[in-house]
Design a protein around this motif. Structure first.
Motif, PDB file in Angstrom:
ATOM      1  N   SER B 110       0.830  -1.202   0.000  1.00 33.37           N
ATOM      2  CA  SER B 110       0.000   0.000   0.000  1.00 33.37           C
ATOM      3  C   SER B 110       0.867   1.255   0.000  1.00 33.37           C
ATOM      4  O   SER B 110       0.524   2.251  -0.629  1.00 33.37           O
ATOM      5  CB  SER B 110      -0.936   0.000   1.207  1.00 33.37           C
ATOM      6  OG  SER B 110      -0.216   0.244   2.397  1.00 33.37           O
ATOM      7  N   TRP B 113       2.132   1.802  -3.439  1.00 38.81           N
ATOM      8  CA  TRP B 113       1.102   2.311  -4.341  1.00 38.81           C
ATOM      9  C   TRP B 113       0.667   3.731  -4.016  1.00 38.81           C
ATOM     10  O   TRP B 113       0.483   4.555  -4.891  1.00 38.81           O
ATOM     11  CB  TRP B 113      -0.146   1.409  -4.285  1.00 38.81           C
ATOM     12  CG  TRP B 113       0.049   0.083  -4.946  1.00 38.81           C
ATOM     13  CD1 TRP B 113       1.097  -0.289  -5.735  1.00 38.81           C
ATOM     14  CD2 TRP B 113      -0.833  -1.044  -4.881  1.00 38.81           C
ATOM     15  NE1 TRP B 113       0.939  -1.581  -6.156  1.00 38.81           N
ATOM     16  CE2 TRP B 113      -0.242  -2.075  -5.657  1.00 38.81           C
ATOM     17  CE3 TRP B 113      -2.051  -1.292  -4.253  1.00 38.81           C
ATOM     18  CZ2 TRP B 113      -0.830  -3.313  -5.810  1.00 38.81           C
ATOM     19  CZ3 TRP B 113      -2.634  -2.523  -4.417  1.00 38.81           C
ATOM     20  CH2 TRP B 113      -2.034  -3.536  -5.192  1.00 38.81           C
ATOM     21  N   GLN B 120      -3.726   5.743   1.285  1.00 41.21           N
ATOM     22  CA  GLN B 120      -3.136   4.503   1.800  1.00 41.21           C
ATOM     23  C   GLN B 120      -3.904   4.006   3.026  1.00 41.21           C
ATOM     24  O   GLN B 120      -4.125   2.812   3.190  1.00 41.21           O
ATOM     25  CB  GLN B 120      -1.655   4.754   2.135  1.00 41.21           C
ATOM     26  CG  GLN B 120      -0.898   3.526   2.602  1.00 41.21           C
ATOM     27  CD  GLN B 120      -0.687   3.508   4.113  1.00 41.21           C
ATOM     28  OE1 GLN B 120      -0.914   4.513   4.790  1.00 41.21           O
ATOM     29  NE2 GLN B 120      -0.269   2.356   4.631  1.00 41.21           N
ATOM     30  N   PHE B 123      -7.186   2.582   1.948  1.00 36.50           N
ATOM     31  CA  PHE B 123      -6.944   1.287   1.313  1.00 36.50           C
ATOM     32  C   PHE B 123      -6.790   0.175   2.357  1.00 36.50           C
ATOM     33  O   PHE B 123      -7.404  -0.881   2.243  1.00 36.50           O
ATOM     34  CB  PHE B 123      -5.689   1.369   0.436  1.00 36.50           C
ATOM     35  CG  PHE B 123      -5.307   0.060  -0.200  1.00 36.50           C
ATOM     36  CD1 PHE B 123      -6.033  -0.441  -1.286  1.00 36.50           C
ATOM     37  CD2 PHE B 123      -4.230  -0.678   0.279  1.00 36.50           C
ATOM     38  CE1 PHE B 123      -5.682  -1.650  -1.875  1.00 36.50           C
ATOM     39  CE2 PHE B 123      -3.881  -1.895  -0.304  1.00 36.50           C
ATOM     40  CZ  PHE B 123      -4.603  -2.379  -1.389  1.00 36.50           C
ATOM     41  N   ILE B 124      -5.998   0.434   3.377  1.00 43.71           N
ATOM     42  CA  ILE B 124      -5.780  -0.599   4.406  1.00 43.71           C
ATOM     43  C   ILE B 124      -7.078  -0.911   5.150  1.00 43.71           C
ATOM     44  O   ILE B 124      -7.417  -2.063   5.391  1.00 43.71           O
ATOM     45  CB  ILE B 124      -4.674  -0.159   5.402  1.00 43.71           C
ATOM     46  CG1 ILE B 124      -3.306  -0.188   4.708  1.00 43.71           C
ATOM     47  CG2 ILE B 124      -4.651  -1.049   6.637  1.00 43.71           C
ATOM     48  CD1 ILE B 124      -2.881  -1.573   4.219  1.00 43.71           C
TER      49      ILE B 124
END
Ligand SMILES: Nc1ncnc2c1ncn2[C@@H]1O[C@H](COP(=O)(O)OP(=O)(O)O)[C@@H](O)[C@H]1O
Ligand SMILES: [Mg+2]
Lengths: 258, 254
Positions: B110, B113, B120, B123-124
């Motif tokens: 992540s 990216w 980030q 995303f997590i």
């Protein structure tokens, strides 16, 4: 009996699973005439509910035909109303909303009109003043009254009831039977009524089908020629007891054959 | 009720008392565990210079976004999975597989990216809770009683109306409970994400404090996260009472 509301011809129902097939209904013939009240009576497990579910369109026949006013049925529809044994109200809706929900698909009526109809039918089943109550607050008898109001409000041609009072205590059950007699006479509906209570079947019906189990078959068909409108006294009459004897003997013979 | 409250309070008080006892008496070195006074002083300091609210605001924004994103996707997919065998067949193996991948293991990827941006964190949180939410929401729908579905069928409702007006409505209270559980997990993933890669937020503050051996900041951070979790959890159950007034009502007599 001029017009037949419902005709079942040679209906067979098998339940299949991987290992075996189970014959639940074998060669069933049945008719319900216009404005006729017909009961299905029989021991537990003889296939009464199965037959009712087929007529409701909730299950499919394995063989044979079910015709509603000469049209073969394929799925559930608003030409039939169903009152289940229990737990059929939507718990998140008030009593009147449960009734009005049956009019959801009716585009010809305004919201206000639907509400008025719901109130009217709740009054008819004796629930005036309980319109804004949730099902969880109601007793079993009250819930079934709402279910009956819901089945009546959209005026289906045929009403199907599967032991609607099976879960109620004796007193409430009596009240509900009289309610049904009154309401259905007024509404002039055709009714197919499932019960395993002999008195209830005779008291309410124009005709009674007695079924036998394993496999489910029609064992006997009896016309009930008791005067109408009926009240509770009729249950003590000679004729009533004659019918009762006839049915009990039939059920007793079924047991002996086993 | 009052009695139970008292017992609940005494549990918390007991832990506080033990903490006070071991720290004020010097039984445990202040370097490892600060006294309540030190933590309160730190709280006052952070309140005065504004860092505490800034951190809370930052973390809350991230968790809310991560949670909302996950829910927006999990809700329709979960409901469809719970009501259509085709959707279920398509999603179940996929979701079942991915949900056993530890979200924490995605952190290096992540960062590659999304860097250390808020994206980030979203995303997590998404990886951590989305797949669980889908499976749980699908289960919530699958356990709706067949009898209420059949009521809809006999009233002539079509498949879409059955899903929208019956199954979804009937499953809503348990879906709400699912979201409440998911929200709790989202907190954990947020803090993990902030511990590893952030320049603000409650997790970052805790991580930074470790470098300066500032244990009172760490304890304060942990306490604040705990309190925020508790408050939001209470909010969830309070809203449930408002949204589902039909549950657990008293019987009336006819
Ligand atoms: N979905 C089903 N699958 C397999 N067997 C069933 C199913 N539904 C009913 N049966 C069986 O069919 C028979 C008739 O059941 P039912 O119609 O419920 O009887 P009744 O309503 O007269 O008590 C029973 O032996 C029952 O176990
Ligand atoms: Mg039955």
């Amino acid at each position: 009996m001029a017009v037949s509301e419902l005709v079942a011809q040679n209906v067979v129902k098998e339940f299949r699973d991987k290992k075996k097939t189970f014959l639940a209904l074998d060669q069933i013939d049945l008719t319900v005439g216009e404005h006729e009240f017909v009961s299905l009576l029989g021991p537990s497990g003889c296939g009464k509910s199965t037959l009712l579910r087929l007529v409701a369109g909730l299950d499919k026949v394995s063989e044979g035909k079910i015709l509603l006013r000469d049209k073969e049925i394929s799925k559930p529809g608003r030409d039939r109303g169903v009152v289940f044994q229990q737990y059929s109200l939507l718990p998140w809706m008030h009593a009147w909303e449960n009734v009005a929900f049956a009019l959801k698909k009716d585009r010809t009526k305004t919201k206000q009109k639907k509400k008025e109809l719901a109130y009217h039918f709740l009054e008819l089943v004796g629930l005036k003043g309980f319109e804004d109550v949730y099902p969880s607050q109601m007793s079993g008898g009250m819930q079934q009254r709402v279910a009956i109001a819901r089945a009546l409000v959209y005026k289906p041609n045929l009403l199907l009831m599967d032991e609607p009072f099976g879960a109620l205590d004796a007193q409430t059950r009596k009240e509900m039977q009289d309610l049904v007699l009154k309401v259905f006479t007024e509404a002039r509906s055709s009714v197919l009524f499932v019960t395993h209570d002999v008195d209830e079947a005779i008291y309410l019906s124009d005709r009674v089908y007695v079924m036998s189990a394993k496999p489910g078959r029609m064992a006997k068909e009896i016309n009930i020629e008791l005067p109408k409108p009926r009240d509770w006294n009729v249950q003590l009459s000679e004729n009533f007891l004659k019918y009762k004897r006839e049915i009990l003997v039939e059920l007793q013979n079924q047991k002996k054959l086993k | 009720m009052g009695k139970l409250r008292l017992i609940s309070a005494s549990g918390i008080l007991l832990v506080l008392a033990a903490w006070a006892l071991v720290t004020y008496t010097g039984l445990v070195d202040a370097l490892f565990l600060p006294t309540p006074t030190q933590v309160l002083l730190e709280a006052k300091k952070q309140l005065d210079d504004g860092t505490l609210f800034l951190d809370i605001e930052m973390s809350f924004y991230r968790i809310l976004m991560g949670f909302v994103l996950s829910t927006i996707f999990a809700l329709p997919i979960g409901v469809l999975m719970g009501t259509s065998k085709y959707w279920n067949a398509f999603w179940e193996p996929l979701v079942g597989f991915i949900r056993y991948m530890p979200a924490v293991a995605f952190i290096p990827l992540s960062i590659l990216w999304f860097g250390t941006s808020d994206l980030q964190k979203f995303f997590i949180i998404f990886i951590g809770v989305f797949f669980q939410a889908v499976i749980m929401i699908a289960d919530n729908c699958k356990t709706v009683k067949k009898s209420v579905v059949e009521v809809g069928l006999t009233l002539g409702l079509n498949k879409f109306e059955i899903i929208k007006d019956i199954i979804f409505r009937a499953a809503l209270p348990s879906i709400w409970d699912t979201l409440r559980t998911i929200w709790g997990w989202a907190w954990t993933y947020l803090v993990v994400a902030e511990l590893v890669a952030a320049s603000s937020g409650l997790g970052f503050r805790i991580m930074q404090a470790q470098r300066y051996l500032s244990t009172e900041t760490i304890i304060l951070g942990i306490l604040v996260i705990g309190i925020l979790g508790l408050v939001t959890d209470l909010l969830f159950s309070y809203l449930a009472k408002i949204m589902f007034p039909w549950r657990e009502r008293e019987k009336i007599s006819n």
